[in-house]
Scaffold this motif. Structure first.
Motif, PDB file in Angstrom:
ATOM      1  N   THR A   1      35.297  28.880  48.824  1.00 26.23           N
ATOM      2  CA  THR A   1      34.009  29.187  48.626  1.00 26.23           C
ATOM      3  C   THR A   1      33.451  30.114  49.670  1.00 26.23           C
ATOM      4  OG1 THR A   1      33.716  26.819  48.265  1.00 26.23           O
ATOM      5  CG2 THR A   1      31.509  27.997  48.537  1.00 26.23           C
TER       6      THR A   1
ATOM      7  N   VAL B   1      22.948  32.360  40.089  1.00 23.30           N
ATOM      8  CA  VAL B   1      22.760  30.827  40.386  1.00 23.30           C
ATOM      9  C   VAL B   1      22.270  30.316  41.594  1.00 23.30           C
ATOM     10  CG1 VAL B   1      24.504  28.984  41.171  1.00 23.30           C
ATOM     11  CG2 VAL B   1      25.444  30.825  39.543  1.00 23.30           C
TER      12      VAL B   1
ATOM     13  N   GLU C   1      27.836  31.401  30.901  1.00 22.33           N
ATOM     14  CA  GLU C   1      27.434  32.778  31.340  1.00 22.33           C
ATOM     15  C   GLU C   1      26.509  33.474  30.253  1.00 22.33           C
ATOM     16  OE1 GLU C   1      29.112  34.331  33.382  1.00 22.33           O
ATOM     17  OE2 GLU C   1      30.883  33.425  34.067  1.00 22.33           O
TER      18      GLU C   1
ATOM     19  N   SER D   1      28.194  30.273  35.761  1.00 19.92           N
ATOM     20  CA  SER D   1      28.099  31.757  35.951  1.00 19.92           C
ATOM     21  C   SER D   1      28.957  32.516  36.991  1.00 19.92           C
ATOM     22  CB  SER D   1      26.722  32.348  36.335  1.00 19.92           C
ATOM     23  OG  SER D   1      26.381  33.473  36.641  1.00 19.92           O
ATOM     24  N   HIS D   2      29.312  33.598  37.107  1.00 17.96           N
ATOM     25  CA  HIS D   2      30.012  34.294  37.979  1.00 17.96           C
ATOM     26  C   HIS D   2      29.101  34.986  38.918  1.00 17.96           C
ATOM     27  CE1 HIS D   2      33.363  35.049  34.761  1.00 17.96           C
ATOM     28  NE2 HIS D   2      34.095  34.763  35.931  1.00 17.96           N
ATOM     29  N   ASP D   3      27.907  34.812  38.723  1.00 15.08           N
ATOM     30  CA  ASP D   3      26.717  35.632  39.322  1.00 15.08           C
ATOM     31  C   ASP D   3      26.141  34.715  40.354  1.00 15.08           C
ATOM     32  OD1 ASP D   3      24.822  37.108  40.400  1.00 15.08           O
ATOM     33  OD2 ASP D   3      24.419  38.420  38.475  1.00 15.08           O
ATOM     34  N   LEU D   4      26.603  34.935  41.660  1.00  7.21           N
ATOM     35  CA  LEU D   4      25.890  33.873  42.794  1.00  7.21           C
ATOM     36  C   LEU D   4      24.534  34.164  43.034  1.00  7.21           C
ATOM     37  CD1 LEU D   4      28.706  33.940  45.562  1.00  7.21           C
ATOM     38  CD2 LEU D   4      28.343  32.011  43.736  1.00  7.21           C
TER      39      LEU D   4
ATOM     40  N   VAL E   1      31.671  24.101  42.863  1.00  8.40           N
ATOM     41  CA  VAL E   1      32.558  25.347  42.823  1.00  8.40           C
ATOM     42  C   VAL E   1      34.088  24.776  42.351  1.00  8.40           C
ATOM     43  CG1 VAL E   1      33.701  27.045  44.349  1.00  8.40           C
ATOM     44  CG2 VAL E   1      31.476  26.018  44.989  1.00  8.40           C
TER      45      VAL E   1
ATOM     46  N   ILE F   1      25.429  23.151  43.475  1.00  6.88           N
ATOM     47  CA  ILE F   1      26.263  23.970  42.931  1.00  6.88           C
ATOM     48  C   ILE F   1      27.683  23.169  42.892  1.00  6.88           C
ATOM     49  CG2 ILE F   1      27.648  26.245  43.369  1.00  6.88           C
ATOM     50  CD1 ILE F   1      25.370  27.636  44.463  1.00  6.88           C
TER      51      ILE F   1
ATOM     52  N   ILE G   1      30.406  27.453  39.369  1.00  7.50           N
ATOM     53  CA  ILE G   1      30.855  28.724  39.557  1.00  7.50           C
ATOM     54  C   ILE G   1      32.481  28.655  39.929  1.00  7.50           C
ATOM     55  CG2 ILE G   1      28.505  29.317  40.596  1.00  7.50           C
ATOM     56  CD1 ILE G   1      29.958  29.286  43.502  1.00  7.50           C
TER      57      ILE G   1
ATOM     58  N   LYS H   1      36.018  26.410  33.767  1.00  5.81           N
ATOM     59  CA  LYS H   1      34.441  25.940  33.881  1.00  5.81           C
ATOM     60  C   LYS H   1      34.135  25.904  32.271  1.00  5.81           C
ATOM     61  CE  LYS H   1      33.375  30.308  35.532  1.00  5.81           C
ATOM     62  NZ  LYS H   1      34.908  30.693  35.631  1.00  5.81           N
TER      63      LYS H   1
ATOM     64  N   GLY I   1      24.769  24.478  39.085  1.00  5.93           N
ATOM     65  CA  GLY I   1      25.622  25.723  38.716  1.00  5.93           C
ATOM     66  C   GLY I   1      26.965  25.306  38.973  1.00  5.93           C
TER      67      GLY I   1
END
Ligand SMILES: Nc1ncnc2c1ncn2[C@@H]1O[C@H](COP(=O)(O)OP(=O)(O)OP(=O)(O)O)[C@@H](O)[C@H]1O
Ligand code: SF4
Ligand SMILES: [Mg+2]
Length: 336
Positions: free
Chosen positions: A259, A226, A188, A220-223, A235, A233, A46, A53, A44
Motif C-alpha cells: 500500500t 476511490v 473500473e 478501480s486503479h485510480d486512487l 487493497v 478501502i 484497489i 479484483k 473500494g
C-alpha cells in the motif's frame, strides 16, 4: 452486563464474504479473501492489474468462467442460502434483482444483437419489476434518462456498437440499478471516460447507492477516484487482501509495504528531478504465480526469512494488515 466496546458497531452486513478462493486446477488466483459491506457503505477494491479484483467480483456475481472454481462463503442480506451453494437458477434470479454490476468490459456484458432499450426492458421484465412490454419499454427509457443519456428515446433504439464507451457504461449502470439492487459492483466504471463524464458517472453511482441504502463495491486503479467515492478501502495483491481500513486512515497512514508503494507511485509531489514517479520495485509475475508465504516478498523492501510464511492478519480481519512488519508497529525498523 456485556463488555463496553471502544469501536462502534459495524453497519448490518449487506454482503459477507468469508474465506473466498478462486482456483484454476490446483492454482489459487484468489485466496482466502474475507470482507463485509454494510448498508449504505461504499468500499473500494484497489490493486495492480492481475491482483484478482475482477475474479472476486465475478465470484460474488456467480459469473466465473467454467474453468474456474470458487470455495468459501458468500452471504447476501436476507438470502438464507450461501451464494456459493445456490443453484444457477437461484443465482440468475439474484443477478439483476438483488445484485447489479457494471462490468469492466461493457461490450462483453451487453448483447451485441439486441437494442439497448430492449436489454434494459428485459432486465425489468425477467425480474418482475414491471409487467407488460409497453410498461417495461417506458420504464427502460426513464432509466436511460436517469443515467443522463441524451435523447434516451433514440439511444434505446441503438445497438451496443452504435454507442460510445461512456454511453455503454451508462446503459450498464441503468441495467445494474434497474431493480434497486442490495449490492452494486462497479468494475473500473470510469477508466475509459473523460474527466467530465467520469464525474457525472460517479455521481450517478453514488445517487443510486444512496437512494436504496445499498452497498457499493467499487473496483478501480485510480486512487483519487476511490478516495472520493469510498468510505473504506480493501487493497488486493497476489489474489489476497493485504490491507483494509477506513479511506482516510489507509491513505494517510498505510501499513503494508505494498500500500505504501501504491501511495508513493500516485503521489505527484514525489516526482523526482528527472520527472519520474517512484514505483514499486519489480512487477506482478506474468504467469500469475506469486511467491509462497507472503505474496509480496519478492518485491518488498523490508522482507526477511519470517516472510516465507504467510503473515496472517494483524488487527481485525476487516480492518487490518497482512504483514509481519507493518509500518507503525515498531517491528519494521532495521529491515531491508
Ligand atoms: N479464466 C481464467 N483462467 C486462468 N487464469 C485467469 C482467468 N481469468 C483470470 N485469470 C488470472 O487471474 C488473475 C487475476 O485476474 P483478474 O481479472 O481478477 O485481475 P484484476 O485485478 O481484475 O486485473 P485488472 O486490473 O487488469 O482488471 C490474473 O493473473 C489473470 O490472468
Ligand atoms: S510480510 Fe514481509 S515480505 Fe510481506 S509485506 Fe510484510 S515485510 Fe514485506
Ligand atoms: Mg479486472
Amino acid at each position: 452486563m456485556g463488555a463496553v466496546s471502544a469501536r462502534p458497531d459495524p453497519p448490518p452486513a449487506v454482503l459477507d464474504v468469508a474465506g473466498l478462493s478462486v482456483r484454476t486446477g490446483d492454482h489459487a488466483l484468489v485466496e482466502d479473501v474475507s470482507f463485509h459491506l454494510g448498508a449504505g457503505e461504499r468500499v473500494g477494491l484497489i490493486g495492480e492489474s492481475g491482483s484478482g479484483k475482477s475474479l472476486t467480483a465475478l465470484a460474488i456475481m456467480g459469473l466465473l468462467p467454467d474453468e474456474l472454481s470458487a470455495s468459501g462463503h458468500i452471504r447476501l442480506r436476507e438470502v438464507e442460502r450461501d451464494l456459493l451453494s445456490a443453484s444457477e437458477t437461484e443465482r440468475s434470479t439474484l443477478r439483476g434483482d438483488r445484485l447489479g454490476m457494471v462490468f469492466q468490459e461493457p461490450m462483453t456484458a451487453l448483447n451485441p444483437l439486441m437494442r439497448v432499450g430492449a436489454q434494459v426492458a428485459e432486465v425489468l421484465r425477467i425480474h418482475g419489476a414491471v409487467s407488460g412490454r409497453e410498461a417495461a419499454t417506458d420504464r427502460a427509457r426513464d432509466l436511460l434518462a436517469a443515467v443522463e443519456l441524451p435523447d434516451p428515446e433514440r439511444i434505446a433504439r441503438r445497438y451496443p456498437h452504435q454507442l460510445s464507451g461512456g454511453q455503454r457504461q451508462r446503459v450498464m449502470l441503468a441495467m445494474a440499478l434497474a431493480n434497486g439492487p442490495d449490492l452494486l459492483i462497479c468494475d473500473e466504471p470510469t477508466t475509459a471516460l473523460d474527466v467530465t463524464v467520469q464525474a457525472q458517472m460517479l455521481k450517478l453511482i453514488d445517487d443510486g447507492v444512496a437512494a436504496r441504502d445499498s452497498a457499493l463495491l467499487f473496483i478501480s486503479h485510480d486512487l483519487a477516484v476511490v478516495a472520493t467515492v469510498c468510505d473504506r478501502i480493501l487493497v488486493m495483491y497476489g489474489g489476497r487482501i493485504v490491507e483494509a481500513g477506513p479511506t482516510r486512515a489507509l491513505l494517510t497512514r498505510p501499513r503494508h509495504p505494498y500500500t505504501e508503494g501504491l501511495m508513493a507511485a500516485s503521489d505527484l509531489e514525489a516526482v523526482d528531478a528527472a520527472g519520474r514517479l517512484p514505483t514499486i520495485a519489480g512487477s506482478v509475475p506474468p504467469d500469475g504465480r506469486f511467491p509462497d508465504g507472503c505474496v509480496f516478498r519478492n518485491r518488498c523492501p523490508r522482507g526477511d526469512d519470517a516472510c516465507q510464511a504467510w503473515p496472517g492478519w494483524t488487527g481485525e480481519q476487516h480492518d487490518g494488515v497482512a504483514c509481519w512488519y507493518p509500518s507503525g508497529s515498531g517491528r519494521e525498523a532495521g529491515r531491508g
